[in-house]
Scaffold this motif. Structure first.
Motif, PDB file in Angstrom:
ATOM      1  N   GLY A  23       0.801  -1.264  -0.024  1.00 16.11           N
ATOM      2  CA  GLY A  23       0.153   0.260  -0.017  1.00 16.11           C
ATOM      3  C   GLY A  23       0.818   1.279  -0.085  1.00 16.11           C
ATOM      4  N   LYS A  24       2.157   1.140  -0.042  1.00 18.79           N
ATOM      5  CA  LYS A  24       2.909   2.323  -0.034  1.00 18.79           C
ATOM      6  C   LYS A  24       3.478   2.684  -1.483  1.00 18.79           C
ATOM      7  CE  LYS A  24       4.604   1.709   4.695  1.00 18.79           C
ATOM      8  NZ  LYS A  24       5.602   1.578   5.585  1.00 18.79           N
ATOM      9  N   GLY A  67       2.437  -2.555  -4.446  1.00 15.11           N
ATOM     10  CA  GLY A  67       1.682  -2.839  -3.188  1.00 15.11           C
ATOM     11  C   GLY A  67       0.520  -3.407  -3.534  1.00 15.11           C
ATOM     12  N   ARG A  68      -0.263  -2.944  -4.792  1.00 13.84           N
ATOM     13  CA  ARG A  68      -1.642  -3.329  -5.215  1.00 13.84           C
ATOM     14  C   ARG A  68      -1.446  -4.728  -5.682  1.00 13.84           C
ATOM     15  NH1 ARG A  68      -4.719   0.927  -8.776  1.00 13.84           N
ATOM     16  NH2 ARG A  68      -3.541   2.463  -7.579  1.00 13.84           N
ATOM     17  N   MET A  69      -0.484  -4.854  -6.507  1.00 11.16           N
ATOM     18  CA  MET A  69       0.035  -6.092  -7.189  1.00 11.16           C
ATOM     19  C   MET A  69       0.007  -7.192  -6.264  1.00 11.16           C
ATOM     20  SD  MET A  69      -0.815  -6.089 -10.457  1.00 11.16           S
ATOM     21  CE  MET A  69       0.193  -7.564 -10.858  1.00 11.16           C
ATOM     22  N   ARG A  70       0.973  -6.653  -5.040  1.00  9.25           N
ATOM     23  CA  ARG A  70       1.265  -7.686  -4.087  1.00  9.25           C
ATOM     24  C   ARG A  70       0.056  -8.171  -3.197  1.00  9.25           C
ATOM     25  NH1 ARG A  70       5.308  -4.798  -1.977  1.00  9.25           N
ATOM     26  NH2 ARG A  70       6.503  -5.310  -3.367  1.00  9.25           N
ATOM     27  N   ASP A 164     -11.641  -1.535  -2.474  1.00  9.52           N
ATOM     28  CA  ASP A 164     -10.900  -0.115  -2.192  1.00  9.52           C
ATOM     29  C   ASP A 164      -9.632  -0.473  -0.942  1.00  9.52           C
ATOM     30  OD1 ASP A 164     -12.670   1.083  -3.834  1.00  9.52           O
ATOM     31  OD2 ASP A 164     -13.767   2.015  -2.289  1.00  9.52           O
ATOM     32  N   MET A 165     -10.057  -1.453  -0.062  1.00 13.90           N
ATOM     33  CA  MET A 165      -8.846  -1.845   0.934  1.00 13.90           C
ATOM     34  C   MET A 165      -7.729  -2.337   0.351  1.00 13.90           C
ATOM     35  SD  MET A 165      -8.989  -4.296   4.096  1.00 13.90           S
ATOM     36  CE  MET A 165      -9.300  -5.471   2.759  1.00 13.90           C
ATOM     37  N   ILE A 166      -8.151  -3.311  -0.799  1.00 11.01           N
ATOM     38  CA  ILE A 166      -6.950  -4.104  -1.417  1.00 11.01           C
ATOM     39  C   ILE A 166      -6.212  -3.200  -2.385  1.00 11.01           C
ATOM     40  CG2 ILE A 166      -6.530  -5.908  -3.301  1.00 11.01           C
ATOM     41  CD1 ILE A 166      -7.106  -6.987  -0.455  1.00 11.01           C
ATOM     42  N   GLU A 167      -6.854  -2.109  -2.977  1.00 14.08           N
ATOM     43  CA  GLU A 167      -6.030  -1.560  -4.057  1.00 14.08           C
ATOM     44  C   GLU A 167      -5.331  -0.270  -3.317  1.00 14.08           C
ATOM     45  OE1 GLU A 167      -8.919  -0.384  -6.931  1.00 14.08           O
ATOM     46  OE2 GLU A 167      -8.587  -2.336  -8.057  1.00 14.08           O
ATOM     47  N   ASN A 168      -5.711   0.061  -2.024  1.00 20.42           N
ATOM     48  CA  ASN A 168      -5.206   1.228  -1.381  1.00 20.42           C
ATOM     49  C   ASN A 168      -4.113   0.840  -0.262  1.00 20.42           C
ATOM     50  OD1 ASN A 168      -6.472   3.151  -3.017  1.00 20.42           O
ATOM     51  ND2 ASN A 168      -8.341   3.317  -1.543  1.00 20.42           N
TER      52      ASN A 168
END
Length: 168
Positions: A23-24, A67-70, A164-168
């Motif tokens: 997310g960073k 982070g999003r991909m992870r 949204d939680m997964i993508e941010n």
């Protein structure tokens, strides 16, 4: 590197800890590649070639951070952390379904009790049809439809919050 030394495979109470960099956003600088000059004409009578049009080849979305991909990989590979996220989403969806089912049971179950306790209400008729027949035979359908729409909206809201939680 072995599994105990790997910071991405540390376990806390049997559940894998999420990646600390998840997310960073990373600061990535753009790389500028020089474009070769247009070829010179072979003869003076030939016009110079136009510059070749550049084509951009995109293999991955540049806006999508690592982070999003992870996080997506965690979900796709069904790691312990990914399973925990999915389990939380299922719990929220189940809690919503159970609460709305209790609402439906409470409303529809209280109607026969109401007619039993208040026999005067059960004696009314509309167009020759007793009120209990109308209330128990017709009114549950719009009520159930409205509760179904409400559940659908809540379920979609929970899923959007999860994404949204997964993508941010």
């Amino acid at each position: 590197m072995s599994a105990p030394d790997d910071p991405y495979h540390r376990l806390a109470n049997g559940v894998r800890k999420p990646d600390p960099t998840l997310g960073k956003l990373r600061e990535e600088s753009a790389v500028v590649e020089p474009v070769p000059p247009a070829p010179k004409p072979l003869r003076a009578s030939e016009p110079a070639h136009e510059r070749p049009k550049r084509q951009r080849v995109v293999l991955a979305d540049p806006k999508q951070s690592a982070g999003r991909m992870r996080a997506r990989i965690e979900l796709e590979e069904q790691t312990s952390w990914g399973k925990l996220l999915i389990r939380d989403l299922v719990k929220v969806q189940l809690r919503t379904a159970v609460l709305l089912a209790l609402l439906v049971l409470g409303v529809l179950g209280s109607m026969p009790v109401l007619f039993y306790l208040l026999p005067g209400v059960a004696q009314f008729t509309v167009i020759g049809i007793p009120i209990p027949w109308l209330v128990l035979g017709l009114l549950p359908f719009p009520f159930l439809f409205a509760v179904g729409l409400w559940y659908n909206r809540l379920a979609e809201r929970h899923e959007r919050a999860f994404v949204d939680m997964i993508e941010n």
